[in-house]
Write a protein that holds these residues in place. Structure first.
Motif, mmCIF file in Angstrom:
data_model
loop_
_atom_site.group_PDB
_atom_site.id
_atom_site.type_symbol
_atom_site.label_atom_id
_atom_site.label_comp_id
_atom_site.label_asym_id
_atom_site.label_seq_id
_atom_site.Cartn_x
_atom_site.Cartn_y
_atom_site.Cartn_z
ATOM 1 N N ALA A 82 6.667 13.133 0.457
ATOM 2 C CA ALA A 82 5.815 12.985 -0.720
ATOM 3 C C ALA A 82 4.946 11.734 -0.628
ATOM 4 C CB ALA A 82 6.676 12.931 -1.976
ATOM 5 N N LYS A 83 3.827 11.759 -1.295
ATOM 6 C CA LYS A 83 2.926 10.620 -1.365
ATOM 7 C C LYS A 83 3.557 9.515 -2.208
ATOM 8 C CE LYS A 83 -1.557 9.223 -3.257
ATOM 9 N NZ LYS A 83 -2.772 9.671 -3.976
ATOM 10 N N THR A 84 3.344 8.254 -1.803
ATOM 11 C CA THR A 84 3.795 7.127 -2.613
ATOM 12 C C THR A 84 2.581 6.311 -3.044
ATOM 13 O OG1 THR A 84 4.092 5.684 -0.676
ATOM 14 C CG2 THR A 84 5.993 7.002 -1.380
ATOM 15 N N GLU A 85 2.637 5.765 -4.257
ATOM 16 C CA GLU A 85 1.522 4.999 -4.807
ATOM 17 C C GLU A 85 1.634 3.525 -4.413
ATOM 18 O OE1 GLU A 85 -0.914 6.455 -6.269
ATOM 19 O OE2 GLU A 85 0.015 8.434 -6.446
ATOM 20 N N ASP A 86 0.515 2.823 -4.529
ATOM 21 C CA ASP A 86 0.547 1.371 -4.339
ATOM 22 C C ASP A 86 1.511 0.761 -5.355
ATOM 23 O OD1 ASP A 86 -1.408 1.863 -2.519
ATOM 24 O OD2 ASP A 86 -3.026 0.889 -3.617
ATOM 25 N N SER A 87 2.201 -0.279 -4.945
ATOM 26 C CA SER A 87 3.151 -0.928 -5.852
ATOM 27 C C SER A 87 2.998 -2.441 -5.782
ATOM 28 C CB SER A 87 4.585 -0.536 -5.506
ATOM 29 O OG SER A 87 4.917 -0.958 -4.192
ATOM 30 N N THR A 88 3.207 -3.100 -6.914
ATOM 31 C CA THR A 88 3.143 -4.556 -6.994
ATOM 32 C C THR A 88 4.458 -5.070 -7.552
ATOM 33 O OG1 THR A 88 0.747 -4.536 -7.341
ATOM 34 C CG2 THR A 88 1.929 -6.538 -7.971
ATOM 35 N N THR A 89 5.033 -6.047 -6.880
ATOM 36 C CA THR A 89 6.311 -6.604 -7.306
ATOM 37 C C THR A 89 6.197 -8.116 -7.462
ATOM 38 O OG1 THR A 89 7.025 -6.807 -4.995
ATOM 39 C CG2 THR A 89 7.656 -4.799 -6.176
ATOM 40 N N ALA A 90 7.058 -8.665 -8.315
ATOM 41 C CA ALA A 90 7.109 -10.115 -8.503
ATOM 42 C C ALA A 90 7.865 -10.747 -7.350
ATOM 43 C CB ALA A 90 7.796 -10.446 -9.821
ATOM 44 N N GLU A 120 0.829 -1.196 0.000
ATOM 45 C CA GLU A 120 0.000 0.000 0.000
ATOM 46 C C GLU A 120 0.867 1.251 0.000
ATOM 47 O OE1 GLU A 120 -3.617 1.886 2.723
ATOM 48 O OE2 GLU A 120 -2.017 0.718 3.663
ATOM 49 N N GLY A 121 0.467 2.238 -0.773
ATOM 50 C CA GLY A 121 1.184 3.509 -0.790
ATOM 51 C C GLY A 121 0.956 4.290 0.487
ATOM 52 N N LYS A 136 -0.748 -20.255 -1.548
ATOM 53 C CA LYS A 136 -0.720 -19.439 -0.340
ATOM 54 C C LYS A 136 -1.166 -18.005 -0.638
ATOM 55 C CE LYS A 136 3.260 -21.837 1.734
ATOM 56 N NZ LYS A 136 4.633 -21.654 2.282
ATOM 57 N N ALA A 137 -1.753 -17.371 0.374
ATOM 58 C CA ALA A 137 -2.125 -15.959 0.277
ATOM 59 C C ALA A 137 -2.131 -15.366 1.672
ATOM 60 C CB ALA A 137 -3.496 -15.791 -0.374
ATOM 61 N N GLY A 138 -1.802 -14.096 1.779
ATOM 62 C CA GLY A 138 -1.778 -13.454 3.082
ATOM 63 C C GLY A 138 -1.954 -11.956 2.969
ATOM 64 N N VAL A 139 -2.427 -11.339 4.050
ATOM 65 C CA VAL A 139 -2.535 -9.889 4.134
ATOM 66 C C VAL A 139 -2.054 -9.477 5.516
ATOM 67 C CG1 VAL A 139 -4.941 -10.003 4.917
ATOM 68 C CG2 VAL A 139 -4.067 -7.888 3.905
ATOM 69 N N ALA A 140 -1.306 -8.390 5.592
ATOM 70 C CA ALA A 140 -0.742 -7.951 6.869
ATOM 71 C C ALA A 140 -0.850 -6.448 7.005
ATOM 72 C CB ALA A 140 0.724 -8.373 6.982
ATOM 73 N N ASP A 141 -0.990 -6.006 8.237
ATOM 74 C CA ASP A 141 -0.940 -4.584 8.574
ATOM 75 C C ASP A 141 0.395 -4.352 9.265
ATOM 76 O OD1 ASP A 141 -1.150 -2.233 10.471
ATOM 77 O OD2 ASP A 141 -3.066 -2.030 9.427
ATOM 78 N N VAL A 142 1.276 -3.615 8.606
ATOM 79 C CA VAL A 142 2.619 -3.362 9.124
ATOM 80 C C VAL A 142 2.660 -1.946 9.670
ATOM 81 C CG1 VAL A 142 5.078 -3.318 8.590
ATOM 82 C CG2 VAL A 142 3.582 -4.969 7.455
ATOM 83 N N SER A 194 -0.594 -1.503 4.671
ATOM 84 C CA SER A 194 -1.100 -2.811 4.275
ATOM 85 C C SER A 194 -0.208 -3.470 3.231
ATOM 86 C CB SER A 194 -2.514 -2.687 3.701
ATOM 87 O OG SER A 194 -3.417 -2.247 4.691
ATOM 88 N N LEU A 195 0.027 -4.791 3.405
ATOM 89 C CA LEU A 195 0.753 -5.605 2.454
ATOM 90 C C LEU A 195 -0.092 -6.840 2.133
ATOM 91 C CD1 LEU A 195 3.117 -4.002 4.016
ATOM 92 C CD2 LEU A 195 4.596 -5.835 3.247
ATOM 93 N N MET A 196 -0.013 -7.289 0.880
ATOM 94 C CA MET A 196 -0.766 -8.477 0.482
ATOM 95 C C MET A 196 0.054 -9.271 -0.519
ATOM 96 S SD MET A 196 -4.512 -8.727 -1.386
ATOM 97 C CE MET A 196 -3.886 -7.978 -2.895
ATOM 98 N N ASP A 197 0.013 -10.608 -0.417
ATOM 99 C CA ASP A 197 0.694 -11.424 -1.409
ATOM 100 C C ASP A 197 -0.086 -12.705 -1.673
ATOM 101 O OD1 ASP A 197 1.195 -13.077 0.742
ATOM 102 O OD2 ASP A 197 3.374 -12.890 0.671
ATOM 103 N N PHE A 198 0.191 -13.323 -2.818
ATOM 104 C CA PHE A 198 -0.437 -14.602 -3.156
ATOM 105 C C PHE A 198 0.408 -15.277 -4.224
ATOM 106 C CE2 PHE A 198 -2.220 -11.332 -5.841
ATOM 107 C CZ PHE A 198 -2.169 -11.884 -7.125
#
Length: 397
Positions: A127-135, A36-37, A377-383, A387-391
């Motif tokens: 500065a604001k950061t945008e949501d990002s998706t990585t491999a 999450e950004g 597998k899939a997961g979501v976390a509040d750090v 927010s972080l999410m992976d699958f």
């Protein structure tokens, strides 16, 4: 679906040894992780308060600092310029004075003025950061070596292929020798407290930062001894060549009315800083619950002191001893897992409290489904508010 396990095993006859075995296993994964950004944070202008003016005046021996006589709350360029001049004058006085008491007072004046300037300067905008998706993809190959002598003495080693260079220098992988006397291990080891106490559980595809773990200060030990007797495990470890660094731990596991109970306790001392950790887990049916607590005691804060030494009729000033500002940290966490057939669901929560800093919180929930050699597998976390999410899927060979 047919399950295929690819394992290479070599049985080698050695003089004086019954058997020696080498196994090769592999893991791989492919998936995505989204972070999450963050929102933009406006700059915060500094403000000189009435207490700052009072402190600055006292720091200058009762003489008002030019430019600080403005109304409290109105920071002007003149204020900061005057502070810079006062800081420079205070440093010059400390360097030129030959009286120990005056020099110590000047050093304190300088620190006071610098703190006031830092508070008056404010904070820069973020500065604001945008949501990002990585491999999130990788492959790992691991080697396991084990053997047993004719007399029953067991020996072995393990290492991942990507740690081969470290294994050659003794900083990667691990080696062991075990028998009725216990087990001696060397290499890249967790401290004995981490081995006995462990961590709470989390479930996700790529770890999501592994915030369910405790930051054990004994994490880089390279020599350990452990032994198990009547359901009780005991371990000690140290960092050979790393100065003062020791750890010990004990763990008990047993069956109470059909439920599996495990309790672990550990303590470490690294450079005079101690850490005490304890955990307890209960397994019943498909449920498993774990709770953990870890506390760092980094010793008392030591104030800066200016030492004075008389040498051949002259006075020599020794630089002030730096303050020990390492804060104490307390970690509390728990996890709950439920397993039914191929499905596992896990949730966790962890809070970290550090003296003099804002508390941090971490939580998450994840699921996994075993497809036989492949696990989805899939997961979501509040750090700590982000927010972080992976699958994805992972493979075992």
């Amino acid at each position: 679906m047919k399950k295929t396990l690819l394992t290479t095993t070599a049985l080698v006859a050695l003089a004086g040894a019954a058997t020696a075995e080498i196994t090769i296993t592999g893991t791989a994964r492919l998936g995505l992780q989204t972070t999450e950004g963050t929102a933009a944070v406006d700059a915060v202008a500094g403000a000189i308060t009435a207490s700052m003016i009072t402190s600055a005046t006292a720091a200058n021996g009762g003489s008002a600092v030019t430019g600080l006589a403005t109304a409290a709350g109105a920071t002007t360029e003149n204020d900061l310029t005057a502070l810079d001049a006062a800081i420079a004058a205070s440093k010059a006085a400390a360097a030129a004075d030959t009286t120990a008491a005056n020099k110590a007072a000047a050093d304190k004046n300088t620190a006071s003025l610098e703190a006031i300037k830092a508070a008056a300067t404010g904070t820069a905008a973020v500065a604001k950061t945008e949501d990002s998706t990585t491999a999130k993809n990788r492959v790992r190959i691991a080697f396991g070596l084990s053997g047993e002598t004719d007399s029953g003495l067991e020996f072995g080693a393990s290492i991942r292929a990507d740690n081969a260079a470290g294994g050659n220098s003794g900083t990667g992988g691990s080696q062991y020798l075990s028998g009725s006397f216990g087990k001696i291990s060397m290499g890249d080891l967790d401290g004995a407290d981490a081995q006995m106490v462990g961590d709470i559980s989390a479930m996700s595809f790529a770890g999501l930062g592994s915030h369910e773990t405790v930051s054990y200060q004994s994490s880089s030990h390279n020599l350990a001894y452990s032994i198990s007797m009547a359901g009780i495990d005991f371990a000690v470890s140290t960092d050979v060549g790393g100065g003062s660094s020791t750890a010990m731990g004990v763990k008990w596991s047993g069956d109470l009315g059909g439920s599996t109970v495990t309790v672990g306790l550990g303590q470490s001392d690294v450079g005079g800083k101690s850490e005490t950790s304890i955990s307890a887990s209960l397994g019943m049916g498909g449920f498993t619950g774990t709770i953990i607590s870890s506390t760092n005691d980094n010793g008392p804060v030591v104030e800066a002191v200016t030492e004075v030494a008389a040498v051949a009729g002259t006075t020599t000033y020794v630089a002030p001893v730096a303050e020990n500002k390492t804060p104490d940290t307390e970690t509390m966490g728990f996890s709950l897992s439920y397993n039914i057939d191929a499905l596992t669901i896990t949730a966790y929560n962890k809070d970290v409290s550090t003296t003099g800093a804002k508390d941090k919180g971490y939580s998450g929930v994840g699921v996994s489904y075993d497809l036989g050699g492949m696990v989805a597998k899939a997961g979501v976390a509040d750090v700590d508010g982000q927010s972080l999410m992976d699958f994805g899927v992972s493979f075992s060979f």
